[in-house]
Scaffold this motif. Structure first.
Motif: not given
Length: 662
Positions: A626-649
């Protein structure tokens, strides 16, 4: 008027002057005291700031609370100079968080004894006394949090496919996104001049297994003597007896003190040394080159005429001298340790052989490979027994079997490895051989990216990734944890639990966990292709349960050898390794806590429309912290090839939030 004033002798001016002297001298006294008080206050402030920075360093080094308070007080008083330490008191408020930075607060109270204020007060009729002046100085140091990040990146064969919404391969998209993440954090790290190794990155490429690096073949955490119950799982030394030694080059094997050892003069300088997977790599020999002996031309009769000593067919042949060399070498991959050690970072010790790491060695599967017809007469002439040509349907046959027998016996019989592979005989197919299943580049241990050479090294390792093989996410995740851990095999990480340091494992995969399912063609009972868990059909340490099924729930069949069941078992292993890495006090949805290791997970081009991918998504999501900065947020991302760069940002932003930069 002025002349009259100057000639006046009645004393009014003197009286006025005397009357004015009291406030004038008082003001002068106050000015002197104020100046001195300001000077002492500045000295105190400087001493406080210096103590704060020095104490912050000790916090990062792992000092206890009591040690920190004593150290801060001593450092503060040592830098007071002309200010009397007895006139000061220091209050130290340490960060609340046991990891992940925090704010160090120091407050100094100074009692200043003025020189002239008491006299001025007496003159003003205010009484006498010290009229001591008190003031306070405060300093806060926001700890510069350090980061240790392991990139656990899928290098399986499917990463060669194009990412959705792009015309680029997934592996190339991943390389670009990963290097940008390193660049972003490296730029922040370069600003943190006062801390050694502020941000470190490591890389764990994974597919069917993980490569720890062939240079580690003599490390004490490797199973150097063949002690682990895993080491001889596919080996049968029982035919290498003293009675059979003449047919094996005067060599045989003997079990002594739990270790198989080389016996017999045929071993040469290595006699009495342990028989291990490492020694097998060294002992397998091939005729790598040959040179014709001049003047050795002679006629060889291949076939006599019927009822005659005359030759019906033959040819001139030559004698040759041969060059012999080592057939193969260990490429650096290791098998998974038996449960529970496959899912933790327990130190490898010889007193507990199951904790040792065993080098991968894919057995030669049944089939008489060489069958070399050197002279073209249709007869097998490879200096070995003329076995039948049964193939048994196995793909990784890379050495000659010893004799005609069942597939299982052929596969396990160790005598065959001490034959010499003849010149011109068939070579293993691409990806086959004893290193089958070892397809990734070695791990890159943690390296400081605040330095340009470190940053370039990790980026070069990212660029070198190449996709091939199956997907073993739990084994990759386990090695990601071991990379950031402070204990061997990799010790570049700071001490576990050190204040001001975060350990992060970022896991990305584009597919479900997979283990090769052989289907119905399996005479040797392997039940799977060979990879990090060995063969799924081989029970651990003589038992009936194989390592891939150890420590799994009742929902996983222990004798169900299908791809779906392998995925279910590996998904459970993944949950265990993630839970162990995060620790028992891992942060909950709304509660407090600190993960021992922060786990971030990314699925690439996976869809819940497919059952196996849906399971993979659920496994990755459950694995994440879970994120420390956002309560309840899982540090999981479902990325696509098109938005992978944004996910890593976004991942870079999350990592930046972990660090406190003043």
């Amino acid at each position: 008027m002025i002349r009259k004033f100057l000639q006046d002798r009645r004393g009014s001016y003197a009286i006025l002057t005397v009357a004015a002297m009291v406030p004038i001298m008082g003001a002068l006294a106050l000015a002197i005291d104020y100046s001195e008080m300001s000077r002492q206050r500045e000295i105190t402030r400087n001493a406080l700031d210096a103590a704060g920075i020095a104490t912050a360093r000790r916090i990062i080094e792992g000092a206890t609370d009591d040690q920190l308070k004593i150290y801060a007080n001593d450092f503060f008083k040592a830098n007071l100079g002309p200010v009397k330490p007895s006139n000061t008191t220091l209050t130290v408020t340490l960060p609340n968080s046991i990891s992940g930075g925090g704010t160090l607060k120091l407050e100094a109270n100074l009692k200043y004894d003025p020189y002239f204020v008491p006299v001025a007060a007496a003159l003003l009729g205010k009484g006498s006394g010290s009229n001591q002046m008190d003031f306070a100085v405060r300093s806060e140091v926001r700890l510069k949090n350090t980061l240790e990040v392991a990139l656990v990146l899928d290098n399986s064969g499917s990463m060669s496919e194009n990412g959705s919404g792009t015309g680029q391969k997934r592996i190339d998209l991943l390389k670009s996104a990963s290097k940008q993440l390193v660049e972003t954090l490296a730029a922040q790290a370069a600003q943190m001049k006062q801390i050694d190794k502020p941000v470190q990155f490591g890389l764990v490429p994974f597919s069917a297994s993980v490569n720890v690096g062939p240079k580690n073949d003599d490390e004490p955490w490797m199973d150097l003597d063949g002690r682990s119950p895993v080491h001889h799982e596919n080996f049968d030394w029982s035919q290498m007896t003293a009675a059979n030694a003449p047919s094996i080059g005067n060599r045989y094997a003997e079990l002594s003190g739990g270790i198989w050892r080389k016996r017999g003069a045929g071993w040469g300088d290595t006699m009495d040394m342990p028989l291990t997977r490492f020694s097998l790599y060294q002992d397998m020999t091939v005729q790598s080159d040959r040179e014709r002996v001049e003047g050795s031309r002679h006629y060889v009769c291949y076939k006599k005429k019927k009822n005659s000593d005359k030759c019906e067919s033959g040819a001139y042949e030559y004698d040759y001298t041969y060059t012999y060399s080592q057939f193969s070498s260990w490429q650096g991959c290791v098998e998974a340790r038996p449960a529970p050690y496959n899912n933790n970072d327990a130190p490898a010790v010889t007193t507990n052989p199951a904790t040792l790491f065993v080098p991968m060695f894919a057995p030669d599967e049944a089939r008489h490979l060489w069958r070399l017809d050197i002279d073209g007469d249709g007869d097998i002439d490879d200096n070995s027994s003329d076995l039948n040509s049964d193939s048994f349907g196995y793909s990784n046959s890379w050495w000659a079997d010893w004799d005609n027998s069942t597939a299982g016996v052929r596969q396990r019989d160790m005598r065959k490895y001490f034959r010499i592979k003849p010149y011109g005989s068939a070579s293993p197919g691409s990806g086959d051989g004893p290193s089958a299943g070892c397809s990734t580049n070695p791990i890159t241990p943690l390296i400081d990216v605040s330095k340009s050479e470190g940053k370039e090294e990790i980026k070069t390792a990212i660029d070198a990734m190449a996709p091939t093989g199956n997907t073993n996410v739990p084994e990759g995740t386990a090695w990601g944890w071991r990379v950031v851990s402070s204990v061997a095999p990799f010790t570049e990480g700071r001490a576990d639990g050190e204040k001001g340091n975060d350990k992060v494992v970022i896991v990305l995969t584009d597919g479900a966990n997979t283990y090769g399912d052989l289907g119905s063609t399996d005479d040797a009972g392997n039940k799977s292709t060979y990879a990090a868990y060995g063969y799924a059909g081989k029970g651990y340490d003589g038992g009936s349960t194989s390592r891939i099924f150890m420590d799994t729930s009742s929902s996983v069949g222990k004798s169900t050898y299908t791809g779906d069941n392998y995925q279910a078992a590996m998904d459970e292993h993944m949950q265990k390794v993630c839970a162990n890495a995060k620790g028992p006090n891992a942060r909950k949805v709304t509660g407090e806590g600190n993960d021992n290791v922060i786990v971030m997970t990314v699925s690439l081009d996976l869809s819940e429309s497919y059952s196996d991918e849906k399971k993979a998504i659920a496994a990755l999501k459950n694995c994440a912290s879970y994120s420390r900065s956002t309560v309840g947020k899982k540090l999981y991302w479902n990325a696509t090839g098109a938005n992978l760069m944004q996910v890593f940002k976004e991942i870079a932003d999350e990592l930046s939030n972990l660090r406190i930069v003043s």
